[in-house]
Write a protein that holds these residues in place. Structure first.
Motif, mmCIF file in Angstrom:
data_model
loop_
_atom_site.group_PDB
_atom_site.id
_atom_site.type_symbol
_atom_site.label_atom_id
_atom_site.label_comp_id
_atom_site.label_asym_id
_atom_site.label_seq_id
_atom_site.Cartn_x
_atom_site.Cartn_y
_atom_site.Cartn_z
ATOM 1 N N GLY B 141 13.714 -24.483 -22.384
ATOM 2 C CA GLY B 141 14.956 -24.705 -21.304
ATOM 3 C C GLY B 141 15.335 -25.811 -21.093
ATOM 4 N N PHE B 142 14.484 -27.118 -21.222
ATOM 5 C CA PHE B 142 14.809 -28.444 -21.041
ATOM 6 C C PHE B 142 15.953 -28.786 -22.255
ATOM 7 C CE2 PHE B 142 14.246 -32.953 -22.531
ATOM 8 C CZ PHE B 142 14.401 -33.513 -21.159
ATOM 9 N N ARG B 157 20.158 -36.785 -16.382
ATOM 10 C CA ARG B 157 19.827 -36.700 -14.912
ATOM 11 C C ARG B 157 19.269 -35.436 -14.717
ATOM 12 N NH1 ARG B 157 20.816 -41.340 -11.889
ATOM 13 N NH2 ARG B 157 20.744 -40.208 -10.057
ATOM 14 N N ALA B 158 20.009 -34.305 -15.048
ATOM 15 C CA ALA B 158 19.711 -32.905 -14.798
ATOM 16 C C ALA B 158 18.469 -32.502 -15.748
ATOM 17 C CB ALA B 158 20.683 -31.987 -15.321
ATOM 18 N N ILE B 161 15.539 -33.993 -13.881
ATOM 19 C CA ILE B 161 14.913 -33.501 -12.818
ATOM 20 C C ILE B 161 14.239 -32.046 -13.048
ATOM 21 C CG2 ILE B 161 15.671 -31.931 -10.746
ATOM 22 C CD1 ILE B 161 18.175 -33.725 -10.517
ATOM 23 N N LEU B 162 14.671 -31.554 -14.095
ATOM 24 C CA LEU B 162 13.969 -30.220 -14.530
ATOM 25 C C LEU B 162 12.712 -30.475 -15.061
ATOM 26 C CD1 LEU B 162 14.289 -27.096 -15.111
ATOM 27 C CD2 LEU B 162 15.003 -27.710 -17.582
ATOM 28 N N LEU B 164 10.726 -32.939 -14.305
ATOM 29 C CA LEU B 164 9.733 -33.443 -13.234
ATOM 30 C C LEU B 164 9.333 -32.018 -12.419
ATOM 31 C CD1 LEU B 164 11.459 -36.602 -11.624
ATOM 32 C CD2 LEU B 164 9.233 -36.171 -13.106
ATOM 33 N N VAL B 165 10.276 -30.991 -12.149
ATOM 34 C CA VAL B 165 9.864 -29.728 -11.653
ATOM 35 C C VAL B 165 8.948 -28.979 -12.673
ATOM 36 C CG1 VAL B 165 10.573 -27.438 -11.019
ATOM 37 C CG2 VAL B 165 12.038 -29.477 -10.371
ATOM 38 N N GLY B 166 9.052 -29.111 -13.807
ATOM 39 C CA GLY B 166 8.424 -28.429 -14.924
ATOM 40 C C GLY B 166 6.935 -29.177 -14.976
#
Lengths: 222, 243, 51
Positions: B141-142, B157-158, B161-162, B164-166
């Motif tokens: 996904g990343f 940047r997107a 964020i992903l 860090l959520v992961g």
């Protein structure tokens, strides 16, 4: 700040009310997916009862996923989203309101209709109640994490499939605890621990989803 | 000292430094790898219960460790890039992802090949294997997200964020899968816990893990150089060939 | 000297390859790993940033 939340919430609900079809289609999709499984697996009652929780939960995940583009895409297209981001209102307030509106128009109807599908699968009364509670607790998690995924893929080519790739793995804990609660109650174990874990997951997802969605919206509209 | 450190945060300054570091880490990886393989095949004794098939864990376990560790490092770089707004951080995160995904695939495939002689079936919905599978999905996904966004700054940047959520979600996913596993089946044979781990077996795994670590550093440095060249191809220092 | 023993573990090359009957699994694992590493290094040597 409360005024901003109420304003955006009312606006989003009004938009959803004007386009009833969008929310309704997601519900119909959910019912169709759940109705397909017995045709694939056979309608042996014991087997149906065993897979009921998993099927209904996976159906809810997919339905929630399908509803995600609606969250920001239309507002991006007509420029509303940009106005919301640059406005004096704090962005988290706007995002909370939008996610709440999404849950009210997607998660809540999914939760209300889930026991009906459970009936299709021959779930007993107390399991139906647990199912209702679990979906009620779990769908806000889907809205929160899903909002982050929708914001990250905003305006990106192939956004719909990409959103699925990003958020479905993150939906795993909700699926495990949510379906687990129903399975536990079916086998005579108290569903309390599962529901508590689902609540804890919601408590973690709230700040995480809000932060990620706000950050992703700022990146997308930079 | 910090001003020195920040100098290297510019892609142009980092490029030659990375070039010098690659061979150092590459050779360390090769030497450690040879040592690890020697221990794995010639020093570690035959396992009493599993016979020779257990020798797969000398790659399986280090690969699984590395796959999780690299996601952490990747999220660390991503977070750094988000906070400090340094371009190099995002490039480092991008450079680490394919290697992390590669180690995840290795851990999965070796897990399958280890499962067949041990459990009699290739795939078992074991908590560890299942978590590893979802870790692979997170890596994919990343990479897919970064691939889909054309503007590199926005992609970084997107992706950050992903990531860090992961990284917040990985322990939760792992816990939930373990919870699910205990609820549904008793097949709790664990891949890593051989009944009586001889000291040489542990030593072999540690040396192999070190080799994988050095390899990851070398490979991601090489990849970050390729990314720097691709992104800055219009910059004067790249075009003039002074690199 | 007669039969020469390679190491403590193995009686000879064929025994080493057989891996006590698990040769396909053990060498399959190491082979896949070597292949993955080989492809990654090869791609990077050609200067590819993305796989």
């Amino acid at each position: 700040m409360t005024a901003a939340i109420v304003l955006v919430l009312r606006r989003d609900l009004l938009v959803a009310l004007r386009r009833k079809g969008d929310a309704l289609n997601v519900l119909i999709f959910f019912v169709i997916v759940a109705s397909l499984f017995p045709l694939g697996t056979g309608a042996e009652p014991g087997q149906l009862r065993a897979i009921a929780a998993g099927v209904i939960w996976v159906g809810a995940l997919l339905a929630a996923l399908l509803s995600l583009p609606r969250l920001f895409a239309a507002d991006l297209a007509d420029g509303t989203l940009e106005q919301m981001v640059v406005s004096a209102q704090p962005l988290p307030a706007v995002v909370v309101a939008k996610i709440a509106a999404h849950w009210l128009t997607t998660g809540l109807p999914l939760a209300l209709i889930a026991p009906l599908l459970g009936l299709q699968y021959g779930l007993p009364g107390d399991a139906l109640l647990v199912l209702l509670g679990a979906v009620l607790l779990g769908t806000p998690v889907l809205s929160l994490i899903g909002a982050a995924g929708a914001a990250l893929t905003l305006g990106v080519r192939g956004a719909a499939v990409l959103t699925g790739l990003l958020v479905l793995p993150l939906f795993v804990p909700a699926l495990v605890f949510g379906a687990g609660a129903v399975t536990a109650s079916l086998s005579g174990i108290a569903p309390g621990p599962h529901l508590s874990l689902l609540g804890a997951l919601l408590a973690v997802s709230l700040p995480l989803g809000l932060w990620a969605t706000c950050a992703a919206l700022r990146v997308a509209l930079d | 000292m910090f001003s020195n450190l920040f100098n290297f945060a510019s892609p142009q300054a980092f490029y030659p430094v990375a070039g010098r570091m690659i061979s150092w880490f590459g050779w360390s990886a090769a030497l450690l790898g040879v040592a690890g393989l020697y221990i794995a095949f010639f020093v570690a004794p035959t396992d009493a219960t599993q016979g020779e098939s257990y020798r797969i864990i000398f790659i399986h376990v280090p690969a699984a460790w590395m796959s999780m560790f690299l996601y952490l490092v990747m999220a660390g770089w991503a977070g750094l890039g988000l906070v400090l707004n340094t371009r190099l951080s995002g490039m480092m995160a991008s450079a680490l992802a394919p290697t992390g995904a590669m180690f995840t695939v290795v851990a999965l495939v070796t897990g399958l090949l280890w499962g067949k002689p041990t459990w009699g079936t290739y795939w078992v919905w074991d908590a560890r294997l299942t978590s590893e599978l979802f870790l692979l999905f997170l890596y994919l996904g990343f990479m897919a997200l970064k691939e889909a966004i054309d503007d590199p700054q926005r992609a970084d940047r997107a992706g950050a964020i992903l990531a860090l959520v992961g990284v917040v979600n990985i322990p939760i996913i792992y816990f939930s899968v373990q919870w699910w596993n205990t609820l549904h089946q008793g097949a709790s044979v664990s891949l890593t816990r051989a009944p009586s781990m001889a000291a040489t077996m542990l030593a072999g795994m540690l040396v192999m893990a070190l080799a994988a670590w050095m390899y990851s550093i070398a490979v991601s440095l090489a990849r970050v150089r390729a990314i720097i060249v691709a992104r800055e191809q219009d910059a004067a220092w790249v075009r003039s060939g002074t690199r | 000297m007669g039969q020469e023993r390679d190491t403590v573990n193995w009686g000879g090359v064929s025994e080493f390859i057989a891996m006590g009957g698990y040769g396909a699994f053990v060498w399959g694992s190491y082979g896949v790993t070597a292949l993955c590493i080989g492809v990654e290094v090869w791609l990077l040597a050609r200067g590819k940033a993305n796989p």
